[in-house]
Motif scaffolding. Structure first.
Motif, PDB file in Angstrom:
ATOM      1  N   SER A  59     -29.449  -3.036  18.496  1.00  0.00           N
ATOM      2  CA  SER A  59     -30.627  -2.934  19.359  1.00  0.00           C
ATOM      3  C   SER A  59     -31.107  -1.487  19.449  1.00  0.00           C
ATOM      4  O   SER A  59     -32.303  -1.224  19.530  1.00  0.00           O
ATOM      5  CB  SER A  59     -30.316  -3.480  20.755  1.00  0.00           C
ATOM      6  N   ILE A  63     -34.875   0.241  18.605  1.00  0.00           N
ATOM      7  CA  ILE A  63     -35.649   1.193  19.413  1.00  0.00           C
ATOM      8  C   ILE A  63     -36.010   2.418  18.583  1.00  0.00           C
ATOM      9  O   ILE A  63     -37.113   2.961  18.695  1.00  0.00           O
ATOM     10  CB  ILE A  63     -34.842   1.587  20.673  1.00  0.00           C
ATOM     11  N   LEU A  66     -38.862   1.469  16.439  1.00  0.00           N
ATOM     12  CA  LEU A  66     -40.060   1.303  17.264  1.00  0.00           C
ATOM     13  C   LEU A  66     -40.701   2.656  17.561  1.00  0.00           C
ATOM     14  O   LEU A  66     -41.902   2.848  17.373  1.00  0.00           O
ATOM     15  CB  LEU A  66     -39.706   0.595  18.570  1.00  0.00           C
ATOM     16  N   SER A 126     -41.085  -0.352  29.825  1.00  0.00           N
ATOM     17  CA  SER A 126     -40.547  -0.792  28.535  1.00  0.00           C
ATOM     18  C   SER A 126     -41.489  -0.418  27.390  1.00  0.00           C
ATOM     19  O   SER A 126     -42.503  -1.087  27.156  1.00  0.00           O
ATOM     20  CB  SER A 126     -40.309  -2.302  28.536  1.00  0.00           C
ATOM     21  N   THR A 127     -41.132   0.643  26.684  1.00  0.00           N
ATOM     22  CA  THR A 127     -41.904   1.025  25.491  1.00  0.00           C
ATOM     23  C   THR A 127     -41.868  -0.095  24.463  1.00  0.00           C
ATOM     24  O   THR A 127     -42.881  -0.400  23.824  1.00  0.00           O
ATOM     25  CB  THR A 127     -41.316   2.312  24.888  1.00  0.00           C
ATOM     26  N   ALA A 128     -40.692  -0.713  24.298  1.00  0.00           N
ATOM     27  CA  ALA A 128     -40.522  -1.748  23.276  1.00  0.00           C
ATOM     28  C   ALA A 128     -41.473  -2.918  23.492  1.00  0.00           C
ATOM     29  O   ALA A 128     -42.152  -3.370  22.561  1.00  0.00           O
ATOM     30  CB  ALA A 128     -39.074  -2.240  23.271  1.00  0.00           C
ATOM     31  N   LYS A 132     -45.408  -3.070  21.634  1.00  0.00           N
ATOM     32  CA  LYS A 132     -45.419  -4.198  20.697  1.00  0.00           C
ATOM     33  C   LYS A 132     -46.564  -5.152  21.039  1.00  0.00           C
ATOM     34  O   LYS A 132     -47.309  -5.593  20.154  1.00  0.00           O
ATOM     35  CB  LYS A 132     -44.090  -4.937  20.732  1.00  0.00           C
ATOM     36  N   ARG A 268     -38.150  -2.926  11.809  1.00  0.00           N
ATOM     37  CA  ARG A 268     -38.354  -2.845  13.255  1.00  0.00           C
ATOM     38  C   ARG A 268     -38.318  -4.222  13.897  1.00  0.00           C
ATOM     39  O   ARG A 268     -37.687  -4.418  14.943  1.00  0.00           O
ATOM     40  CB  ARG A 268     -39.702  -2.178  13.560  1.00  0.00           C
ATOM     41  N   ILE A 272     -35.424  -4.859  16.616  1.00  0.00           N
ATOM     42  CA  ILE A 272     -35.881  -4.857  18.010  1.00  0.00           C
ATOM     43  C   ILE A 272     -35.554  -6.193  18.675  1.00  0.00           C
ATOM     44  O   ILE A 272     -35.406  -6.268  19.898  1.00  0.00           O
ATOM     45  CB  ILE A 272     -37.397  -4.551  18.094  1.00  0.00           C
ATOM     46  N   GLU A 336     -36.358  -0.397  28.904  1.00  0.00           N
ATOM     47  CA  GLU A 336     -35.075  -0.376  28.205  1.00  0.00           C
ATOM     48  C   GLU A 336     -34.287   0.911  28.458  1.00  0.00           C
ATOM     49  O   GLU A 336     -33.053   0.898  28.533  1.00  0.00           O
ATOM     50  CB  GLU A 336     -35.282  -0.566  26.698  1.00  0.00           C
TER      51      GLU A 336
END
Length: 667
Positions: A59, A63, A66, A126-128, A132, A268, A272, A336
């Protein structure tokens, strides 16, 4: 030999497949499917994960990829343009959220050190998930997307000082000033290294790699570079994700950035997914069931706190209410990096186990709600804007909305109603030359280094990349193009490109160049509108010129060529003779023919005389059709036109008369 992690990968991803298939039918985001898969395989459900640490490592790789892609898409110049949003907007959001959260938590009787630390956790989003979702919806370049991106970038930067501050809040560090000075020195040193790499090293390395025309080497170089910078930042005590972000920024300034993005995206997406699965696996279902009402109340408090601060941030940046609302709906969740930071808090006794479980439940709940809020952000914002407000406030909102619309129109992509030329070979060069001369907008996609450099020398708009990659076609706005010309010699690549184009648009008129006629049918089935085989187009050009020599009319030649092309060149491949009798009947003029004669000597009756003086028509019953003199043709024949020595004259008449004249001009 059994590999334990391999079993985990098969089990986790296998379960995810079936869950996401069901979610797709229900039109639910795939992120929720991964979270649910994590809950199912987690210790509080079926406990199918025996290699939790390895899954967490996977995981973390997700990141890294990402943040790497985010850095590529942003670029240094883009970051500088956004510095006000990043540092002012991000600073207001983070500091404001920490202060407001700390006050709320402190009001519940929790000591101020823990209250501040919980403020750290809630301040991060959460950037992820957010990026996305915004990338998939194409909203990164819009005003709320830029604000969300700027805030998230600042959060990713500030998480490092937060981690360094955690032991201080726990009372385990004495020299705060020295710790901060060391952090600043590390960031400055990293900035210098990044600048040197971006300016002098990376462009030369990628230039050598691209010249090899080896796709695998390009992918390997990109990934090694990403992990090398991430490892460098980790080695000096900064986060892996921050290093990956800087690696993306370095590549973003090169012409190879779009192909690098296309190569990294599949990695990615895979890695991710492990992040969301690992998050879901942390949830204690029994604790959640026992405290669900408290958890829902905490989720509501987090939502209100973060939305209030986003509105304050938008006011400081002088952005409109619509931007504030849509940004708030995007970044209200706990992120995250908060999960990573929370483990540090547990280790330093800032969080009890119950606090940690409350935090996990709130994090997962807010993450799970985020896709719905982003998908419905337009409708929710429109509803919010309809709430009864004072007339003056309503007028101001409308004015801001109008200004936003005009700004977004100005930011439309450059390529629209254009021609996409895939391949800069002979055909690509000719098409580019014609489109530029006629003022038609166009863009070239090429993967060969030398061809790219030639296109640049000729000032053609050219993009380095493999046109079979969706990311490249997305960048050149293939969905807005009027025509796409595939002028490459690789039949397999051609088919992939056609299929990829049709994923974006069914209306782009696609013209394909192939070598052989046998490739026509398959390319047409894949979605090509026109397929032009090289071998038969050459034949058509040859016999067209032959027919012209036999005085076939222009209209008749066009009719023959059209029939051949419309029948997919069947006339040229069929063993049966095709019927074109009418085309050649006009050649069967009794006792007449066209001939060319070379005037070799000057001592005869016609050299130096005009046609009327030489009496060719009267003496020989011949008609002069044209005269070639040196390199030039004289087709406009008049009675006063003269014949000179070494001319080639084109005449029409009876064979015996032509022979009689030929004897005269050779004497």
């Amino acid at each position: 030999m059994e590999i334990p992690l391999l079993k985990e990968i098969v089990v986790v991803l296998g379960i995810s497949i079936f869950i996401i298939l069901g979610f797709q039918k229900l039109k639910l985001p795939s992120i929720l499917g991964f979270l649910l898969a994590g809950i199912i395989v987690g210790p509080s459900a079926f406990n199918l994960l025996s290699s939790n640490h390895e899954v967490e490592l996977l995981s973390e790789i997700g990141i890294i990829f990402l943040l790497f892609v985010i850095g590529i898409e942003l670029s240094f110049s883009g970051l500088m343009k956004m510095r006000r949003i990043v540092f002012l907007g991000g600073g207001v959001q983070v500091i404001g959220t920490i202060l407001l959260t700390s006050l709320v938590v402190y009001a519940f009787g929790i000591n101020y050190n823990t209250a501040i630390f919980i403020g750290f956790l809630i301040a991060l989003s959460s950037t992820a998930i957010v990026l996305k979702m915004l990338q998939e919806r194409g909203e990164i370049s819009q005003s709320h997307g830029r604000l969300a991106l700027g805030i998230l970038i600042f959060q990713d930067i500030i998480v490092v000082p937060m981690m360094l501050m955690t032991p201080i809040l726990a009372g385990k560090s004495d020299d705060v000033t020295m710790t901060i000075l060391i952090l600043i020195a590390k960031l400055i040193g990293l900035g210098v290294v990044v600048w040197i790499l971006q300016k002098y090293i990376v462009p030369q390395v990628f230039k050598m790699v691209v010249k090899t025309k080896n796709r695998e080497l390009f992918i390997l170089t990109t990934i090694v570079f990403c992990f090398a910078i991430a490892w460098l930042t980790s080695a000096v005590g900064l986060s892996l994700a921050l290093g990956a972000f800087f690696a993306g920024l370095i590549i973003s300034e090169s012409e190879y950035s779009h192909q690098a993005t296309a190569n990294v995206l599949p990695f990615r997406e895979i890695f991710i997914s492990f992040f969301f699965i690992s998050v879901g696996s942390l949830l204690d279902l029994s604790f959640f069931a026992e405290n669900v009402l408290y958890i829902l109340a905490f989720v509501l408090i987090v939502l209100l706190v973060k939305m209030i601060i986003i509105f304050v941030t938008s006011a400081v940046l002088k952005l409109n209410v619509k931007t504030a609302m849509m940004t708030a709906l995007a970044v209200f969740q706990v992120g995250e990096f908060s999960l990573l930071l929370s483990t540090v808090g547990v280790q330093n006794d800032l969080l009890t186990q119950d606090m940690y479980q409350y935090f996990l439940a709130v994090s997962i709940m807010t993450m799970a709600l985020t896709p719905f809020f982003i998908q419905k952000s337009d409708a929710l914002t429109a509803y919010f804007l309809k709430v009864p407000l004072p007339k003056r406030v309503r007028a101001r909102i409308k004015a801001q909305k109008k200004a936003l619309s005009s700004n977004e129109e100005d930011q439309d992509d450059d390529w629209d109603d254009h021609v996409v030329i895939i391949g800069y070979g002979i055909n690509g060069k000719n098409i580019a030359r014609v489109t530029r001369s006629t003022g038609i907008p166009y863009v070239i996609v090429e993967i060969d280094y030398d061809e790219i450099q030639e296109a640049k020398r000729r000032n053609h708009p050219v993009v380095y990349g493999d046109a079979s990659e969706p990311e490249i076609l997305k960048y050149i706005n293939i969905q807005k193009a009027r025509t796409a010309v595939i002028a490459i010699s690789d039949p397999n690549a051609t088919k992939k490109i056609i299929s990829t184009i049709r994923l974006f648009s069914q209306t782009v008129h696609t013209i394909v160049r192939t070598r052989y006629v046998k490739e026509i049918e398959e390319n047409m089935k894949l979605g090509a509108d026109e397929v032009i085989p090289e071998e038969f187009e050459t034949s058509i050009e040859i016999f067209t010129r032959v027919l012209k020599q036999y005085m076939i009319t222009h209209d008749e030649i066009n009719r023959i060529v059209s029939n051949i092309r419309s029948s997919d060149y069947e006339m040229l491949t069929s063993v049966k003779p095709f019927s074109a009798k009418g085309a050649f009947e006009q050649l069967n003029i009794p006792n007449k023919e066209v001939a060319s004669l070379h005037v070799q000597h000057k001592d005869n009756d016609i050299v130096g005389k005009s046609l009327i003086e030489s009496q060719l028509s009267q003496k020989y019953n011949l008609v002069v059709l044209g005269i070639k003199r040196g390199r030039y043709y004289k087709s406009e024949i008049k009675p006063t036109s003269k014949i000179e020595v070494d001319d080639i004259i084109y005449i029409f008449g009876a064979p015996k008369d032509i022979n009689a004249l030929n004897k005269v001009i050779k004497i």
